[in-house]
Scaffold this motif. Sequence first.
Motif: not given
Length: 164
Positions: A61-64, A97-107, A118-124
């Motif tokens: 949501v925005g930058k969150q 969520l790891p910071p790098e994954i959060s940033q990828r989602c924002l990007d 709304a992004i769906d991921l799988i944590l393996t």
Amino acid sequence: MVVNDLPDICGALLTVDGERFGRFAAPVTPVDVAYADALRFCPVIVQAYVPKRVEVRVTVVGKQVFAAEIHSQVSNHTRYDWRHYDPGATPIRAHDLPPEISQRCLDLVGRLGLTYGAIDLILTPDGRHVFLEINPNGQFLWIEDATGLPIGAAIGELLMSGVT
């Protein structure tokens, strides 16, 4: 396939003349392969199976960034698709969520020109986050209700800020 006993919790079912049609995610079987040619004009997604520790719904949501883990692996009924049975029986918790994954989602949301996604991921089992899809109008209240994550408040703040 006619499905009369499945709840339409995600808009995944079609009702025609009072009959409900739909199919949840499931492994491809030899029978499916035998009829593969019949699907050539059907809207279907086929992908490699990705082993799951948990499923992760990331709501931007925005930058969150708000992340929740869906413990679909607690039951054989929800193993391939957490929506298959009563979602109340599947634990849903906030996810770190790891910071790098959060940033990828924002990007991703930004590159698509969105302010919400709304992004769906799988944590393996080995700790990798695997991207499945992004929905620009994905539901969020069920995540907020289950986890207490303040997604609705963030949407309200974003709307009040005038960001389009």
